[in-house]
Write a protein that holds these residues in place. Sequence first.
Motif, PDB file in Angstrom:
ATOM      1  N   ALA A  58       0.755  -1.086   0.223  1.00 13.84           N
ATOM      2  CA  ALA A  58      -0.135  -0.286   0.352  1.00 13.84           C
ATOM      3  C   ALA A  58       0.652   1.192  -0.194  1.00 13.84           C
ATOM      4  O   ALA A  58       0.359   2.613  -0.810  1.00 13.84           O
ATOM      5  N   GLU A  59       2.030   1.794   0.982  1.00 15.47           N
ATOM      6  CA  GLU A  59       3.260   2.306   0.664  1.00 15.47           C
ATOM      7  C   GLU A  59       3.185   2.641  -0.302  1.00 15.47           C
ATOM      8  O   GLU A  59       3.705   3.886  -0.842  1.00 15.47           O
ATOM      9  N   LEU A  60       4.056   1.624  -1.576  1.00 14.11           N
ATOM     10  CA  LEU A  60       4.170   2.334  -2.230  1.00 14.11           C
ATOM     11  C   LEU A  60       3.883   1.883  -3.586  1.00 14.11           C
ATOM     12  O   LEU A  60       4.372   2.526  -4.641  1.00 14.11           O
ATOM     13  N   THR A  61       2.399   2.119  -3.615  1.00 13.36           N
ATOM     14  CA  THR A  61       1.748   2.153  -4.797  1.00 13.36           C
ATOM     15  C   THR A  61       1.107   3.471  -3.950  1.00 13.36           C
ATOM     16  O   THR A  61      -0.502   4.012  -4.978  1.00 13.36           O
ATOM     17  N   ASN A  66      -4.715  -2.202  -2.017  1.00 18.26           N
ATOM     18  CA  ASN A  66      -4.055  -2.919  -0.993  1.00 18.26           C
ATOM     19  C   ASN A  66      -4.679  -4.472  -1.095  1.00 18.26           C
ATOM     20  O   ASN A  66      -5.620  -4.958  -1.956  1.00 18.26           O
ATOM     21  N   ILE A  67      -4.234  -5.389   0.349  1.00 19.97           N
ATOM     22  CA  ILE A  67      -4.195  -6.478   0.710  1.00 19.97           C
ATOM     23  C   ILE A  67      -5.244  -6.168   1.768  1.00 19.97           C
ATOM     24  O   ILE A  67      -4.138  -5.991   3.004  1.00 19.97           O
ATOM     25  N   GLU A 259       4.332  -1.231 -12.548  1.00 19.84           N
ATOM     26  CA  GLU A 259       4.212  -1.168 -11.228  1.00 19.84           C
ATOM     27  C   GLU A 259       3.494  -1.824  -9.323  1.00 19.84           C
ATOM     28  O   GLU A 259       4.964  -2.080  -9.371  1.00 19.84           O
ATOM     29  N   TYR A 260       2.437  -2.036 -10.376  1.00 19.45           N
ATOM     30  CA  TYR A 260       2.233  -3.047  -8.935  1.00 19.45           C
ATOM     31  C   TYR A 260       2.890  -4.121  -8.348  1.00 19.45           C
ATOM     32  O   TYR A 260       3.404  -4.865  -7.300  1.00 19.45           O
ATOM     33  N   GLN A 261       3.039  -4.965  -9.590  1.00 17.79           N
ATOM     34  CA  GLN A 261       3.902  -6.526  -9.576  1.00 17.79           C
ATOM     35  C   GLN A 261       4.744  -5.818  -9.268  1.00 17.79           C
ATOM     36  O   GLN A 261       5.602  -6.533  -8.341  1.00 17.79           O
ATOM     37  N   HIS A 262       6.251  -4.946  -9.307  1.00 22.31           N
ATOM     38  CA  HIS A 262       7.193  -4.181  -8.835  1.00 22.31           C
ATOM     39  C   HIS A 262       6.916  -4.534  -7.588  1.00 22.31           C
ATOM     40  O   HIS A 262       7.941  -4.610  -6.326  1.00 22.31           O
TER      41      HIS A 262
END
Length: 359
Positions: A58-61, A66-67, A259-262
Motif C-alpha cells: 500500500a505504501e509503495l503504490t 490494497n491487500i 508497477e504494482y507487480q514490482h
Amino acid sequence: MERRSFLKKAAVGASVGAIAAPALAQSQPTVNWRLASSFPKSLDVIYGAAERMSKRVAELTGGKFNIRVFAAGEIVPALQVVDAVQAGTVEMGHSAGYYYFGKDPAFCFDTAVPFGLTSRQQTSWFEFGGGKELMREFYKDYGILNFMGGNTGTQMGGWYRKEIKTLKDMDGLKMRISGLAGRVVQRLGVVPQQIGGGDIYPALEKGTIDAAEWVGPYDDEKLGFNRVAPFYYAPGWWEASAQLNFMVGIKEWEKLPKEYQHAFEVASHEAHLFMQADFDHRNPAALARLLKAGVKLRTFSRDIMEAAYKASTEVMEEEAAKNAKFKKIYEPWKQFRQNQNQWYSVSEAPIANFMVSRK
C-alpha cells in the motif's frame, strides 16, 4: 526584478510538480485483494509477515493496491489456502507449501524436506540455484505464482509427553508433524497427524496426540505446549529451515499493472527477510523463559538421528523413482545441498562450533 521573476517561476514549477505526483498515482487503478492465511493472528511473527507485506504494498503504490489479510478460518480453513487461490475464492494466500503434501510431495521443496536446507541456503537455492524456476513450473499446474514469504530458521524437534531416549520410545507415538517428514517418521514407528497451528494445543491437551512440533521457542511458548508436554527436543531435523510462501493466482497477477507487480515483489522480499530476523531476535529469550519455567530440554540421540537420515533418504529416493515432478526438482536440489554442505563444513560450521564450545 530578475530575482523576483526567478522565484515566481520556481514557485510555479514547484506547484506543478506537487500536482503531478498525485495525478500520476490517480492514473493507476485501485486494486483490492484478499489474502487467506494459514495462520492465526496470535502467531504474530508468522501471521505478521503477511500484514507487513500488505502494508508495504500500500505504501509503495500510494494506497492504490490494497491487500486485506484474513487469518486461518476466517475465509477458509488453515490447510485449504492452495484450494482457495486455485479456485479464485481469494486472490492470494500465505501458507506453507508442505501443507499440501497430499496433493503432491513436490510441494515440500518450497518449504522444507527432512535434512534439507538452512534458511540462507533455501533463499540461495530459490533465487540463484534454480529453485524459483523449478517451483514456478510446478505451481503453474495449480494456477499459482509463488513468492518467498518468510522463513522460521532451523526449528525445534517438538514437544513430548514422555522422554524419547531410543527408537523404541517412538514406536506408536501419535505426533503432529507436517509434510514429507510424516512419511519418514512412520518408518520409525510414529503415527503422523497433520493439524493446523491453532488446533495443536487442544489435541495435545486431550491426549489425541502424544507429541507435536511447530516452530521454535517463541511461537511454541505462545501456543502453550509446555503446559501439557514437558520434554522439548532438538533439532528439528525435518526442518533445517521452513520457508513460507505467498501464493498468488496467476490470472490475478497478470491483471496487475507492472508497477504494482514490482511493488509486490519488493514488499514480499522485505517480509521474507524480516521474519527470519525477528525469530532470531525473539527465540533466545523465549527459550530462556521456558527453561526457567521447568521445561526439560533434550537432544535426539545419535541412533535416532542416523535412523531418521536413513529413512529420509529412502523416502526421497522412492518418491523420485515414481513421481516425475518430484524427481525433476529433487535431482538438482540434491546436488545443490551437497555443494552447500561442503562449503559450510569449511566456513560457518567451524566458527559456529568453536563459539558454542566457548560458552
